[in-house]
Design an enzyme around this catalytic site. Structure first.
Site, PDB file in Angstrom:
ATOM      1  N   ASN A 133     -55.205  -5.584  59.543  1.00 47.09           N
ATOM      2  CA  ASN A 133     -54.224  -5.989  60.345  1.00 47.09           C
ATOM      3  C   ASN A 133     -55.086  -7.827  60.435  1.00 47.09           C
ATOM      4  OD1 ASN A 133     -56.916  -5.934  62.256  1.00 47.09           O
ATOM      5  ND2 ASN A 133     -56.387  -3.770  61.587  1.00 47.09           N
ATOM      6  N   PRO A 136     -58.085   8.884  64.191  1.00 48.26           N
ATOM      7  CA  PRO A 136     -59.255   8.938  65.413  1.00 48.26           C
ATOM      8  C   PRO A 136     -59.705   7.431  66.369  1.00 48.26           C
ATOM      9  CG  PRO A 136     -60.364   8.843  62.732  1.00 48.26           C
ATOM     10  CD  PRO A 136     -59.215   9.095  62.925  1.00 48.26           C
ATOM     11  N   ASP A 137     -59.544   7.927  67.391  1.00 46.15           N
ATOM     12  CA  ASP A 137     -60.017   6.872  68.688  1.00 46.15           C
ATOM     13  C   ASP A 137     -61.126   6.160  68.319  1.00 46.15           C
ATOM     14  OD1 ASP A 137     -59.854   4.758  70.607  1.00 46.15           O
ATOM     15  OD2 ASP A 137     -58.444   5.309  71.206  1.00 46.15           O
TER      16      ASP A 137
HETATM   17  N1  CTP Z   1     -60.103   1.015  68.927  1.00 44.37           N
HETATM   18  C1  CTP Z   1     -60.820   2.296  68.349  1.00 44.37           C
HETATM   19  N2  CTP Z   1     -60.664   3.512  67.462  1.00 44.37           N
HETATM   20  C2  CTP Z   1     -59.127   3.231  67.162  1.00 44.37           C
HETATM   21  C3  CTP Z   1     -58.204   2.146  67.987  1.00 44.37           C
HETATM   22  C4  CTP Z   1     -58.668   1.438  69.069  1.00 44.37           C
HETATM   23  O1  CTP Z   1     -62.535   2.041  68.848  1.00 44.37           O
HETATM   24  N3  CTP Z   1     -58.425   4.029  66.423  1.00 44.37           N
HETATM   25  C5  CTP Z   1     -60.995   0.974  70.051  1.00 44.37           C
HETATM   26  C6  CTP Z   1     -60.481  -1.175  69.643  1.00 44.37           C
HETATM   27  O2  CTP Z   1     -62.010  -1.188  68.787  1.00 44.37           O
HETATM   28  C7  CTP Z   1     -60.960  -1.868  71.170  1.00 44.37           C
HETATM   29  C8  CTP Z   1     -60.084  -0.642  71.727  1.00 44.37           C
HETATM   30  O3  CTP Z   1     -60.407   0.495  71.209  1.00 44.37           O
HETATM   31  O4  CTP Z   1     -61.755  -1.739  71.669  1.00 44.37           O
HETATM   32  C9  CTP Z   1     -58.495  -1.154  71.582  1.00 44.37           C
HETATM   33  O5  CTP Z   1     -57.611  -0.451  71.560  1.00 44.37           O
HETATM   34  P1  CTP Z   1     -56.165  -1.004  71.211  1.00 44.37           P
HETATM   35  O6  CTP Z   1     -56.368  -0.194  69.522  1.00 44.37           O
HETATM   36  O7  CTP Z   1     -55.166  -1.686  71.691  1.00 44.37           O
HETATM   37  O8  CTP Z   1     -55.281   0.895  71.602  1.00 44.37           O
HETATM   38  P2  CTP Z   1     -54.046   1.178  72.366  1.00 44.37           P
HETATM   39  O9  CTP Z   1     -54.048   2.743  72.813  1.00 44.37           O
HETATM   40  O10 CTP Z   1     -54.232   1.319  70.239  1.00 44.37           O
HETATM   41  O11 CTP Z   1     -53.671   0.414  72.612  1.00 44.37           O
HETATM   42  P3  CTP Z   1     -51.960   0.047  72.603  1.00 44.37           P
HETATM   43  O12 CTP Z   1     -50.997   1.013  71.704  1.00 44.37           O
HETATM   44  O13 CTP Z   1     -51.884  -0.867  73.241  1.00 44.37           O
HETATM   45  O14 CTP Z   1     -52.291  -1.332  71.555  1.00 44.37           O
END
Ligand code: CTP
Length: 399
Positions: A208, A304-305
């Site tokens: 990205n 993973p988030d």
């Molecule tokens: N983040 C993370 N791990 C991921 C995705 C996101 O740690 N796999 C963290 C990013 O570093 C940032 C926040 O989550 O702090 C951003 O979230 P985002 O990617 O925007 O969240 P989504 O739940 O994917 O929301 P959206 O679909 O609205 O983009």
């Protein structure tokens, strides 16, 4: 702030060396004691007598001066200081430092010291821009050397550009900052930054547009307040800051592992633009385009988030967990919902619509979403946004 601080001042051989004399005077006015060390080349620009008269201290010049060794060895000399300062840091001195030479008193002291080192480079613009100097600079920054300047300006040689030493009052400020403890002294903060790269095959990946600029600025601002920073970064286009522990990763899963290994921490800031999905059927050999076979079908698996994982940890959760929300519409509502969904304490939300120029630009306009509501910040440089955020973090975890 400088009262009773001991500065070992290495004066390099450049036209800016005369400014080191003014620096001695100003440091002493603020209560610091200064031990001057002159390189051989520096003696062409300033005399040992003027340095010692202004410092009211013996000047050290030669590694093999036996009297000095009897009084105080070079090891002891390098460690008796609170800070080692190099003014001006010439291209030659920077090269010696980067390579680890120890063939005169100045370079030996720089090798032997266990204290922080601050350098104020000064040289001709072509010498500053030379790939060798830039390589040495990156090495020194990676080694944790603090670098103040140079700035753009007219030079003694008649040329114009970066390479001019910063002014003496600014060097005093940099010395002051290097010696002060800061509100986050003794605190550990983890910062994620940059994009992730998710492989399609060994030569292709999904990425990205994140440059890593905001995460880098935040790590630097936290470091400047005295925090011990672990900086977990994907393949960013800006260089990681000096004086932090850098952990380089490629994928989201590697980032999660590095974050888990970097805990515990007093606070964690998740500024990385992590890919939400990875290619589940990534090939371990380069995909070939075969006539008539059509285009490859990529399958995706959810990554993973990382933010959510850490924010919802039952044991060892950092005291403050800060996430980011890059949105293109309904910024406030989306960020507020994201804060609840992820379970973090704050969300730093920004509008990254192309029209704002924020993605990849030097400025940012953020809103901070906390349990108390939404706070809109003005449009600021990414550095200033980082400084404000670091101060807010310091207030939150030191209070
Ligand atoms: N983040 C993370 N791990 C991921 C995705 C996101 O740690 N796999 C963290 C990013 O570093 C940032 C926040 O989550 O702090 C951003 O979230 P985002 O990617 O925007 O969240 P989504 O739940 O994917 O929301 P959206 O679909 O609205 O983009």
């Amino acid at each position: 702030m400088l009262a009773d601080k001991r500065i070992l001042l290495i004066i390099g051989g450049g036209i800016a060396a005369f400014k080191a004399l003014d620096l001695i005077r100003r440091l002493r006015e603020r209560g610091a004691s200064v031990t001057p060390v002159l390189t051989k080349a520096a003696e062409e620009f300033v005399t040992p007598l003027s340095a010692s008269a202004l410092a009211a201290h013996k000047v050290y010049r030669d590694l093999f001066d036996l009297t000095d060794e009897a009084e105080m060895g070079h090891i002891e000399l390098s460690r008796a200081a609170d800070l080692v300062v190099v003014v001006p840091a010439t291209a030659d001195l920077m090269a010696k430092m980067a390579q680890g030479h120890a063939n005169d008193l100045a370079s030996t002291l720089l090798m032997a010291t266990d204290k922080r080192v601050l350098i104020a480079p000064a040289m001709n613009v072509k010498m500053w821009d030379h790939p060798a100097t830039q390589r040495n600079l990156a090495t020194l920054q990676g080694d944790g050397v603090l670098v103040a300047g140079p700035v753009e300006g007219a030079m003694a040689c008649g040329e114009f550009g970066p390479g001019r030493m910063i002014e003496v009052p600014e060097i005093v400020v940099a010395i002051d900052a290097a010696l002060s403890d800061g509100p986050l002294s003794g605190r550990k903060v983890l910062v994620t930054s940059g994009p992730t790269h998710e492989p399609i095959d060994p030569v292709r990946y999904i990425a990205n547009r994140s440059s890593g600029a905001q995460g880098t600025a935040i790590a630097a601002a936290l470091r400047d307040l005295g925090a011990k920073v672990t900086f977990v970064t994907g393949p960013a286009s800006v260089a990681p800051p000096a004086g932090v522990r850098v952990v380089k990763v490629e994928t989201a899963r590697e980032m999660l592992a590095a974050v888990e290994a970097g805990l515990p921490a007093d606070a964690a800031v998740f500024a990385a633009a992590v890919a939400d999905w990875r290619v589940a059927n990534a090939a371990d050999r380069k995909m070939k385009k075969t006539e008539g076979a059509g285009s490859p079908a990529l399958e995706f698996a959810e990554n993973p988030d990382i933010l959510k994982t850490v924010a919802q940890m039952e044991v060892g959760r950092p005291g403050l967990v800060v996430g980011f929300a890059a949105e293109t519409h309904d910024v406030e509502a989306n960020a507020t919902a994201k804060r609840a969904r992820k379970g973090c304490d704050w969300i730093v939300a920004n509008d990254v619509s192309p029209a704002t120029g924020i993605m990849g630009g030097a400025e940012n306009k953020v809103s901070i979403v906390t349990a108390d509501g939404v706070e809109d910040w003005p449009r600021l440089s990414k550095d200033e946004t980082a400084r404000r955020l670091a101060i807010r973090i310091a207030e939150a975890i030191s209070g």
